[in-house]
Design a protein around this motif. Sequence first.
Motif, PDB file in Angstrom:
ATOM      1  N   ALA A 237       0.875  -1.248   0.016  1.00  0.00           N
ATOM      2  CA  ALA A 237      -0.100   0.049  -0.040  1.00  0.00           C
ATOM      3  C   ALA A 237       0.706   1.201  -0.002  1.00  0.00           C
ATOM      4  O   ALA A 237       0.302   2.570  -0.273  1.00  0.00           O
ATOM      5  CB  ALA A 237      -0.855   0.011   1.058  1.00  0.00           C
ATOM      6  N   ALA A 238       2.176   1.095   0.333  1.00  0.00           N
ATOM      7  CA  ALA A 238       2.977   2.272   0.439  1.00  0.00           C
ATOM      8  C   ALA A 238       3.100   3.129  -0.651  1.00  0.00           C
ATOM      9  O   ALA A 238       2.973   4.523  -0.845  1.00  0.00           O
ATOM     10  CB  ALA A 238       4.350   2.052   1.056  1.00  0.00           C
ATOM     11  N   GLY A 239       3.171   2.676  -1.982  1.00  0.00           N
ATOM     12  CA  GLY A 239       3.317   3.170  -3.122  1.00  0.00           C
ATOM     13  C   GLY A 239       1.964   3.877  -3.678  1.00  0.00           C
ATOM     14  O   GLY A 239       2.007   5.065  -3.919  1.00  0.00           O
ATOM     15  N   ARG A 242       1.289   7.087  -1.556  1.00  0.00           N
ATOM     16  CA  ARG A 242       2.113   8.153  -1.945  1.00  0.00           C
ATOM     17  C   ARG A 242       1.456   8.777  -3.014  1.00  0.00           C
ATOM     18  O   ARG A 242       1.339   9.962  -3.298  1.00  0.00           O
ATOM     19  CB  ARG A 242       3.468   7.855  -2.295  1.00  0.00           C
ATOM     20  N   ALA A 243       0.918   7.975  -3.895  1.00  0.00           N
ATOM     21  CA  ALA A 243       0.343   8.441  -5.319  1.00  0.00           C
ATOM     22  C   ALA A 243      -0.900   9.140  -4.904  1.00  0.00           C
ATOM     23  O   ALA A 243      -1.417  10.434  -5.297  1.00  0.00           O
ATOM     24  CB  ALA A 243       0.029   7.368  -6.238  1.00  0.00           C
ATOM     25  N   LEU A 244      -1.804   8.495  -4.013  1.00  0.00           N
ATOM     26  CA  LEU A 244      -2.842   9.379  -3.695  1.00  0.00           C
ATOM     27  C   LEU A 244      -2.852  10.641  -2.961  1.00  0.00           C
ATOM     28  O   LEU A 244      -3.630  11.327  -2.906  1.00  0.00           O
ATOM     29  CB  LEU A 244      -3.828   8.244  -2.683  1.00  0.00           C
ATOM     30  N   ARG A 245      -1.871  10.595  -1.979  1.00  0.00           N
ATOM     31  CA  ARG A 245      -1.624  11.740  -1.295  1.00  0.00           C
ATOM     32  C   ARG A 245      -0.992  12.867  -2.284  1.00  0.00           C
ATOM     33  O   ARG A 245      -1.626  14.088  -2.191  1.00  0.00           O
ATOM     34  CB  ARG A 245      -0.145  11.318  -0.421  1.00  0.00           C
ATOM     35  N   THR A 248      -4.490  13.832  -4.437  1.00  0.00           N
ATOM     36  CA  THR A 248      -5.901  14.065  -3.838  1.00  0.00           C
ATOM     37  C   THR A 248      -5.634  15.020  -2.865  1.00  0.00           C
ATOM     38  O   THR A 248      -6.645  15.421  -2.029  1.00  0.00           O
ATOM     39  CB  THR A 248      -6.534  13.015  -3.290  1.00  0.00           C
ATOM     40  N   GLY A 249      -4.334  15.144  -2.229  1.00  0.00           N
ATOM     41  CA  GLY A 249      -4.014  15.999  -1.045  1.00  0.00           C
ATOM     42  C   GLY A 249      -4.368  15.257   0.082  1.00  0.00           C
ATOM     43  O   GLY A 249      -4.259  15.932   1.249  1.00  0.00           O
ATOM     44  N   GLY A 250      -4.649  14.109   0.196  1.00  0.00           N
ATOM     45  CA  GLY A 250      -5.243  13.548   1.259  1.00  0.00           C
ATOM     46  C   GLY A 250      -6.748  14.059   1.485  1.00  0.00           C
ATOM     47  O   GLY A 250      -7.123  13.297   2.826  1.00  0.00           O
ATOM     48  N   ASN A 251      -7.362  14.479   0.843  1.00  0.00           N
ATOM     49  CA  ASN A 251      -8.839  14.698   1.329  1.00  0.00           C
ATOM     50  C   ASN A 251      -9.573  13.303   1.027  1.00  0.00           C
ATOM     51  O   ASN A 251      -9.640  12.582   0.199  1.00  0.00           O
ATOM     52  CB  ASN A 251      -9.403  15.886   0.150  1.00  0.00           C
ATOM     53  N   PRO A 252     -10.286  13.094   2.216  1.00  0.00           N
ATOM     54  CA  PRO A 252     -11.012  11.761   2.303  1.00  0.00           C
ATOM     55  C   PRO A 252     -12.201  11.493   1.278  1.00  0.00           C
ATOM     56  O   PRO A 252     -12.000  10.366   0.677  1.00  0.00           O
ATOM     57  CB  PRO A 252     -11.531  12.019   3.848  1.00  0.00           C
ATOM     58  N   PHE A 253     -12.768  12.457   0.873  1.00  0.00           N
ATOM     59  CA  PHE A 253     -13.851  12.022   0.044  1.00  0.00           C
ATOM     60  C   PHE A 253     -13.100  11.877  -1.405  1.00  0.00           C
ATOM     61  O   PHE A 253     -13.562  11.031  -2.272  1.00  0.00           O
ATOM     62  CB  PHE A 253     -14.702  13.206  -0.123  1.00  0.00           C
ATOM     63  N   LEU A 254     -12.106  12.794  -1.691  1.00  0.00           N
ATOM     64  CA  LEU A 254     -11.569  12.813  -3.012  1.00  0.00           C
ATOM     65  C   LEU A 254     -10.636  11.386  -3.027  1.00  0.00           C
ATOM     66  O   LEU A 254     -10.471  10.522  -3.931  1.00  0.00           O
ATOM     67  CB  LEU A 254     -10.635  13.500  -3.442  1.00  0.00           C
ATOM     68  N   VAL A 255     -10.259  10.641  -1.789  1.00  0.00           N
ATOM     69  CA  VAL A 255      -9.461   9.668  -1.765  1.00  0.00           C
ATOM     70  C   VAL A 255     -10.406   8.432  -2.147  1.00  0.00           C
ATOM     71  O   VAL A 255      -9.910   7.553  -2.738  1.00  0.00           O
ATOM     72  CB  VAL A 255      -8.712   9.359  -0.727  1.00  0.00           C
ATOM     73  N   GLU A 270      -1.580   1.157 -16.932  1.00  0.00           N
ATOM     74  CA  GLU A 270      -1.919   2.236 -17.764  1.00  0.00           C
ATOM     75  C   GLU A 270      -1.011   3.442 -16.990  1.00  0.00           C
ATOM     76  O   GLU A 270      -0.325   3.418 -16.201  1.00  0.00           O
ATOM     77  CB  GLU A 270      -3.432   2.402 -17.403  1.00  0.00           C
ATOM     78  N   PRO A 271      -1.014   4.571 -17.867  1.00  0.00           N
ATOM     79  CA  PRO A 271      -0.268   5.675 -17.758  1.00  0.00           C
ATOM     80  C   PRO A 271      -0.652   6.174 -16.179  1.00  0.00           C
ATOM     81  O   PRO A 271      -1.891   5.968 -15.694  1.00  0.00           O
ATOM     82  CB  PRO A 271      -0.652   6.766 -18.796  1.00  0.00           C
ATOM     83  N   ALA A 272       0.067   6.895 -15.479  1.00  0.00           N
ATOM     84  CA  ALA A 272      -0.204   7.229 -14.204  1.00  0.00           C
ATOM     85  C   ALA A 272      -1.448   8.048 -14.129  1.00  0.00           C
ATOM     86  O   ALA A 272      -1.806   8.939 -15.102  1.00  0.00           O
ATOM     87  CB  ALA A 272       1.043   8.278 -13.722  1.00  0.00           C
ATOM     88  N   PHE A 273      -2.207   7.819 -13.206  1.00  0.00           N
ATOM     89  CA  PHE A 273      -3.517   8.417 -12.997  1.00  0.00           C
ATOM     90  C   PHE A 273      -3.424  10.030 -12.547  1.00  0.00           C
ATOM     91  O   PHE A 273      -2.485  10.025 -11.484  1.00  0.00           O
ATOM     92  CB  PHE A 273      -4.260   7.627 -11.835  1.00  0.00           C
ATOM     93  N   GLU A 274      -4.003  10.783 -12.993  1.00  0.00           N
ATOM     94  CA  GLU A 274      -3.795  12.221 -12.541  1.00  0.00           C
ATOM     95  C   GLU A 274      -5.182  12.652 -12.281  1.00  0.00           C
ATOM     96  O   GLU A 274      -6.241  12.407 -12.770  1.00  0.00           O
ATOM     97  CB  GLU A 274      -3.538  13.082 -14.111  1.00  0.00           C
TER      98      GLU A 274
END
Length: 961
Positions: A237-239, A242-245, A248-255, A270-274
């Motif tokens: 889950a570590a990788g 980091r990508a989610l952070r 999304t900035g760590g916003n729970p709803f956006l996460v 697939e290409p990195a999710f933006e």
Amino acid sequence: MRTGSALALPSTWTTPGIPPIVARRAELRALRAALDAAIGGDGRAVFVTGEPGGGKSRLLVAIGLEAHARGATVLTGTCIEELGRPLEPFDTAIQQLLRLPVAPGGSADAVAALESAFGPSGDARAIGREQLYDAVVDAVRDAAARNPLVVVLDDLHWAGADAVRLLERLAIGIADAPVLVVAASRSAPPDRSAALVGAVGRVARLAHVSRIALAPFTHDELIEYLGERAGLPPDRAAGPARALRTITGGNPFLVGEAWPRLLAAMETGEPAFEMPETSADLLRPRIAMLDGDALAVLQVAAVSGHTVDPAELLATVEAPREVALRALDDIVRAGLLERHADDSGYAFPHAIARQAVLDLVPPSEAMRLHARIAETLEARFPSAPRLVQRLAHHYDAARALGYGDLAVTYLIRAAESADRRLAHQQSAALLERASAVTSRSDEADRLRARAARSWGLAADFARARALHELNLESADPRTRVRAAIGFEDASWRPGLIGVRAAELLGAALAGIDADVRDPLYIEALASRGRALAFTGDVDGGAADGDLAIRLARAIGDERTLASTLRARIAQPDRIGELRERLDQAEELARLATGVDEDWAGAAGMAGAHTAYVLGDAEHLAAAERRLAESSLRWSAYWRYWHACAGFGRAFSEARFELAAARLAELEAIEADFRSDASSAVSATQTFMLRRETGRLGPALRLLTGDESPAANWAPGLMALYVEAGMLDAARRVLHWLLEHDAPARHVSTDWPGRLALMAEAALGCRDVDAARAIRPLMAEFAGCNLLLGFFVAPFGPADRYLGELDAFTGDADPGAHFVAAIELAERIGASLHLAYSLAASAEWSRATGDRATASKLTARARRLAGERMTRLLAILDAAPEAVESVDAAPEASDDLGDGPLTHRETEVLRLVADGLSNREIARRLVISEHTAANHVRSILMKTGMPNRTSAARYARERGLV
């Protein structure tokens, strides 16, 4: 309250498929600790803040479910973004409260008040706002006495200012009750509520109140989140964390929205999710999954509100019922609506989801949908919740399509509903909104006038004046006169100088006939009189005011008479006119009986001020009762003045702890009392209280002696110098005040206080010329009490100062003045004034050789002083008679400045020789700085030394050091 079983939890709390809360361990611990304390009997209030999507609501649900599981009664309420009912979120919570059984010994009055306000009629006007708020607190406490109570309030950032005040009152009132209040709000603009932030800031200083600010998820919390939701072990889950952070900035709803797509992209290579630019863009793929029918239904739902009644929705959409039902199923599967656990309706999973849909609705289509929703509700759902408010909102949004008249109708009805629940700010805002919508200029004028009255009831006088100024541009001359009267009233209440108000009234009066039988003309005369008086033109103000009263009596109209009396008794008056003014206040009080106006408050305010000055104890008590009643019935305006009177009474009676409590109450009310007039009221009251209790040290240490009297409130600066023993500086300011004195100042409300402080300075500085200049000015107040403002600073009998001035200058016999001062202080039960008058009389008796009388008077003053009157005790201790009794020094002289040094003076002289300041001497000998200064002054006079340096040499030459 009606008997009933335990309350059901909101259906949205138990909606199937909602995942458990993840992370937020520290926040949950804090809430559980608060719940434990509340269940144990110690009330708690917790304010939860965070950005949209930060998990506030989930946290509230978690603690609410836990409280319910532990047997607590849970009340809930929420606010909506659109126009809500008055006093939301308390509307729902109080309805729930009224279904609970009454606790033994519970307050029947509180229940009756709540049933009146929140029952079918929803009318609390006969109760009064303060009594209604007290009833809410009492009812909550009563219910909690039967079973611990948890009040969960969400989306407070959308609460009106009136509801925020009630929340503040509740948070304060549950400190010692088994109650937990948890309230959540957004902390980021544009939703951040200034009113709520201010209220929370005020109560957060209390020990039982705390705040929880929800931060975005940390990297470790995201690892935990992915473990719970995706079943990923920490190393895997570590990788993704980091990508989610990052995205999304760590916003729970956006996460919650992003993690499935992110993991899918990572698994397929697939290409990195933006992260999309907005949260709405993140939800667009879900919306894109819907066909045309489902999208149309979803748009109607979004325009309708956050929660959706299926019957209303099906009646509003244009698709056939079967198609609409299938569309609803598709929307639920897409996760854009959630079905309530009891199948009573639907709700958007978050305000962000609803906003994402609204962003896709073109403005023209939004107006059409608002109109369709309003027409459907009006025609087919007469019992729909919040019907009036919803119709006002939807018709207003559709006004460009020809629904303006209906919008005005329902905005007015919504304002009236708010007015009945005493939500004055909400009522004012709705009336303003209606005035902007109507196409009729005369109706706009009337609505602005009504809105201004509501702003006045909310004590927001600046907003009231702004609306009256708009009506001053009206084509109707009588409307302009009413607006000028309203402007003056909204200027006088916060204490603004009346120059502009007088000008506006003069111009408005020129536009109508001077008809002496016209109530409007008469009221305008009275209003102009008050305005003129507050410009300093006391004679002109009195002439207008007295004429208006005569004309009102002549036409026999009680309402007009009450209006003119109300304006007249507010004018500053000369001493000789006070008895007449007290009679007029009493007459106004009689006219106020049974009338839906705040006349009784005006009568109480003027009556209390005048009765104190005259020393009329009976009328003073009656006036204070009227103020108390008005403070419960009307807005914070009257609560403020009632607290002022309470401060003055407690201070005069030397009940300093109570005075401090009243001062704290005043400071709290000032946030609610939306005055735009600057004032030094609180600072002056604080000075008076600290001076009597010996706590001026911090302020005195800031003095240099060079402060400018023009840049400060000169009388206060001078008084501080006197207390600090900085007599040269005090003398400088005293002479500055005398040089800048003018007759116009003598009719201001602060003149009696200025005069008292100048007399104290002249006596403290031993300035004979100043004392003789002040004496004739003081003589006007003989037989009366001196009062600065409205109980800002009660100084007591003027005769005490006259006696002291005469005793000092030797120009007259002060005996009769001291007798009069003692009698006046006794008559109104003012122990502080009485003690000072006794001490002053004792000093004069001692100076004339009547040691027996001086001893008796001093003993009585000491008994009154007890341990409370620190300043007076220091003065008594510094008196030669007191030094003799303490130090047993028979060689000491009775007269200050004559004879050998006492034991204490010798001790002080040694410390002067050591180079200690008055402040340091006071600290060393554990006496007040004022007493130390008195000792030093006596030493200089007895030794004949001109200054401290010479006195130190005197001590060394005589072997005292």
